[in-house]
Design an enzyme around this catalytic site. Structure first.
Site, mmCIF file in Angstrom:
data_model
loop_
_atom_site.group_PDB
_atom_site.id
_atom_site.type_symbol
_atom_site.label_atom_id
_atom_site.label_comp_id
_atom_site.label_asym_id
_atom_site.label_seq_id
_atom_site.Cartn_x
_atom_site.Cartn_y
_atom_site.Cartn_z
ATOM 1 N N CYS A 146 12.172 -7.066 5.357
ATOM 2 C CA CYS A 146 13.468 -6.664 5.546
ATOM 3 C C CYS A 146 14.121 -6.762 6.935
ATOM 4 C CB CYS A 146 13.583 -5.247 4.721
ATOM 5 S SG CYS A 146 13.459 -5.236 3.178
HETATM 6 C C1 UDX Z 1 12.372 -0.982 5.320
HETATM 7 C C2 UDX Z 1 13.282 -0.002 4.933
HETATM 8 O O1 UDX Z 1 12.652 1.346 5.319
HETATM 9 C C3 UDX Z 1 13.833 0.037 3.660
HETATM 10 O O2 UDX Z 1 14.840 1.042 3.454
HETATM 11 C C4 UDX Z 1 14.452 -1.347 3.265
HETATM 12 O O3 UDX Z 1 14.764 -1.448 1.726
HETATM 13 C C5 UDX Z 1 13.390 -2.412 3.526
HETATM 14 O O4 UDX Z 1 12.944 -2.352 5.001
HETATM 15 P P1 UDX Z 1 9.851 -1.310 4.915
HETATM 16 O O5 UDX Z 1 9.874 -2.616 5.378
HETATM 17 O O6 UDX Z 1 8.734 -1.189 3.683
HETATM 18 O O7 UDX Z 1 11.024 -0.654 4.550
HETATM 19 O O8 UDX Z 1 8.983 -0.638 5.987
HETATM 20 P P2 UDX Z 1 9.115 0.713 7.067
HETATM 21 O O9 UDX Z 1 8.293 1.564 6.736
HETATM 22 O O10 UDX Z 1 10.615 0.746 6.991
HETATM 23 O O11 UDX Z 1 8.744 -0.127 8.382
HETATM 24 C C6 UDX Z 1 9.379 -1.138 9.038
HETATM 25 C C7 UDX Z 1 8.602 -1.735 10.280
HETATM 26 O O12 UDX Z 1 8.991 -0.745 11.270
HETATM 27 C C8 UDX Z 1 7.170 -1.477 10.219
HETATM 28 O O13 UDX Z 1 6.681 -2.777 10.918
HETATM 29 C C9 UDX Z 1 6.837 -0.477 10.991
HETATM 30 O O14 UDX Z 1 5.785 -0.530 11.719
HETATM 31 C C10 UDX Z 1 8.077 -0.199 11.971
HETATM 32 N N1 UDX Z 1 8.555 1.157 12.446
HETATM 33 C C11 UDX Z 1 9.023 1.993 11.631
HETATM 34 C C12 UDX Z 1 8.531 1.206 13.937
HETATM 35 O O15 UDX Z 1 7.973 0.603 14.719
HETATM 36 N N2 UDX Z 1 8.683 2.547 14.427
HETATM 37 C C13 UDX Z 1 9.252 3.443 13.435
HETATM 38 O O16 UDX Z 1 9.558 4.582 13.770
HETATM 39 C C14 UDX Z 1 9.296 3.400 12.097
#
Ligand code: UDX
Length: 427
Positions: free
Chosen positions: A264
């Site tokens: 996403c």
């Molecule tokens: C995300 C959104 O949270 C969700 O609402 C949307 O519909 C789809 O995209 P997702 O891709 O499943 O969901 O993962 P998420 O848990 O949000 O993490 C996304 C990325 O950000 C990961 O690579 C994670 O490692 C990174 N991340 C997340 C960080 O680097 N730091 C953070 O504090 C949080």
């Protein structure tokens, strides 16, 4: 209510089974015969925690087909949940949305009762009314908002906790125009206790992009401050603990490190950048969000080279390939640019991930076929003196990092406490 779901991929399966759980009957549609068969056998075509159990429990409440007419004529509401992949230039590819709309439109032509079509796929503002509506009208010979309903209802599901997110969302966004459609959607979502934001259609489309762009911005912001902290000898996690307690900011989603991946954030930020440019706006901040994210893997390699200046011929152990823990998804994983760079510099790579090794090899054959895979995380530590941590799988907390050089992109505390040499990316 009777619900049909077009596209039995990730969003479609979670949405459909979520509606089953809320007491509805659901027909899944997919053009892939294998998926249809799997669903009809009660098996989940995608992996998500709790999904297959739900499919077993509610076996008689859903079925699958590849016949649009059957799906539309036997339901009251249809959710379009097909993929909207990125094109080379970052804009979204609407091919599947268009073909689904065409088939739904044809079937709508034969339907007597009022039917509601809802776009759930992530589409840039203007798509539902500018692309989906004319196709539905042309194919059905009917008028939207009068003869049939049309709405946009974005999803905010996180992989790994998607069913929980569906049933306990922070909010439900309903982009509607006519009252009848609004009533149908409000009734469908009435068992869920969450704020319902009712907007016009293109505002709903924008809420999805603005949400994801904001979260991606928060991560890139954390990483930029984190990089500055690293140079100054400050632990940025402690900084964000202090910053996050300001209620206007919030402590969630503030982990600095290797950056964001997944299906996403990268795709959605690029798509809204493209849309902005199309309408003559220069999205300065959003472009920087992507740029910071693309630099984090390079930062990790720079840190590595402080301790191992010559990578040629060196064996490097990699812990974690998935874009985040608890998934086998490797789309846009930060592990890919890191490992590609290691190989370019002549390093030998051995990697371990509890779930994502097969996918990594398949999705990134240029890199995935040139590295070795370990059977266990312990094997990585036995075979490599230098270890990179790229995904924060909980089991990496139980390893013995003594006598190792560890460069950590995600913060595994055990490694931080016990490694011979330890470098955290932003701490
Ligand atoms: C995300 C959104 O949270 C969700 O609402 C949307 O519909 C789809 O995209 P997702 O891709 O499943 O969901 O993962 P998420 O848990 O949000 O993490 C996304 C990325 O950000 C990961 O690579 C994670 O490692 C990174 N991340 C997340 C960080 O680097 N730091 C953070 O504090 C949080």
């Amino acid at each position: 209510m009777r619900v049909s779901i077009i596209g039995s991929g990730y969003v479609g399966m979670i949405t459909g089974m979520g509606f089953v759980k809320l007491g509805n009957e659901v027909i899944f549609l997919d053009v892939d015969e294998e998926k249809v068969q799997m669903i009809n056998e009660g098996r989940a075509p995608i992996y998500e925690e709790g999904l297959e159990e739900l499919m077993t429990e509610y076996r008689e409440k859903y079925r699958a087909t590849n016949d649009y007419r059957e799906a539309i004529l036997n339901s009251d509401v249809t959710f379009i949940c097909v993929g909207t992949p990125s094109r080379e230039d970052g804009s979204i590819d609407l091919r599947f949305v268009e073909s689904a709309s065409k088939e739904i439109g044809k079937a709508l032509g034969d339907k007597e009762d009022f039917h509601v079509v809802v776009v759930k796929s992530t589409v840039v503002p203007g798509t539902t009314e500018g692309v989906v509506k004319p196709i539905l009208e042309e194919q059905s010979g009917k008028m939207a908002f009068k003869d049939f309903g049309l709405a946009m209802n974005p999803e905010f599901l996180r992989e790994g906790v998607a069913l929980k997110d569906f049933l306990n969302p922070d909010r439900i966004v309903l982009g509607v125009k006519d009252e009848r459609t609004k009533d149908v959607l409000e009734k469908l979502y009435s068992p869920i206790d969450a704020p319902k934001v009712v907007t016009d259609i293109k505002t709903a489309e924008m809420i999805k992009y603005a949400s994801n762009a904001f979260l991606a911005t928060k991560i890139s912001f954390a990483n930029e401050i984190g990089n500055i902290c690293k140079k100054l000898g400050i632990d940025s996690w402690k900084v964000f603990e202090g910053v996050g307690l300001d209620h206007r900011i919030s402590p969630h989603f503030f982990r600095s490190g290797l950056g964001f991946g997944g299906s996403c954030f990268p795709k959605d930020v690029k798509a809204i950048i493209k849309k902005a440019e199309e309408v003559g706006e220069e999205p300065v901040l959003l472009k920087a969000v992507i740029e910071v994210n693309e630099r984090q893997p390079i930062k990790l390699i720079e840190l590595l080279k402080r301790h191992v200046p010559e990578l040629k011929g060196r064996k490097i152990g990699v812990l974690g390939l998935a874009f985040k823990p608890n998934t086998d998804d490797v789309r846009e994983t930060r592990a890919y640019p890191v490992i590609r760079r290691l190989l370019e510099e002549g390093a030998e790579v051995i990697a371990y991930d509890p779930k994502a090794m097969r996918n990594f090899r398949k999705f990134y054959p240029d890199v995935g076929e040139r590295i070795d895979y370990a059977e266990s995380p312990r094997e990585i530590l036995e075979k490599a003196k230098v270890v990179l941590i790229l995904t924060e799988w909980p089991e990496f907390e139980w390893l013995d990092y003594s006598k190792k050089i560890v460069i950590d992109g995600r913060r595994i505390q055990r490694a931080e406490r016990t490694a011979e040499v330890y470098e955290g990316l932003c701490w």
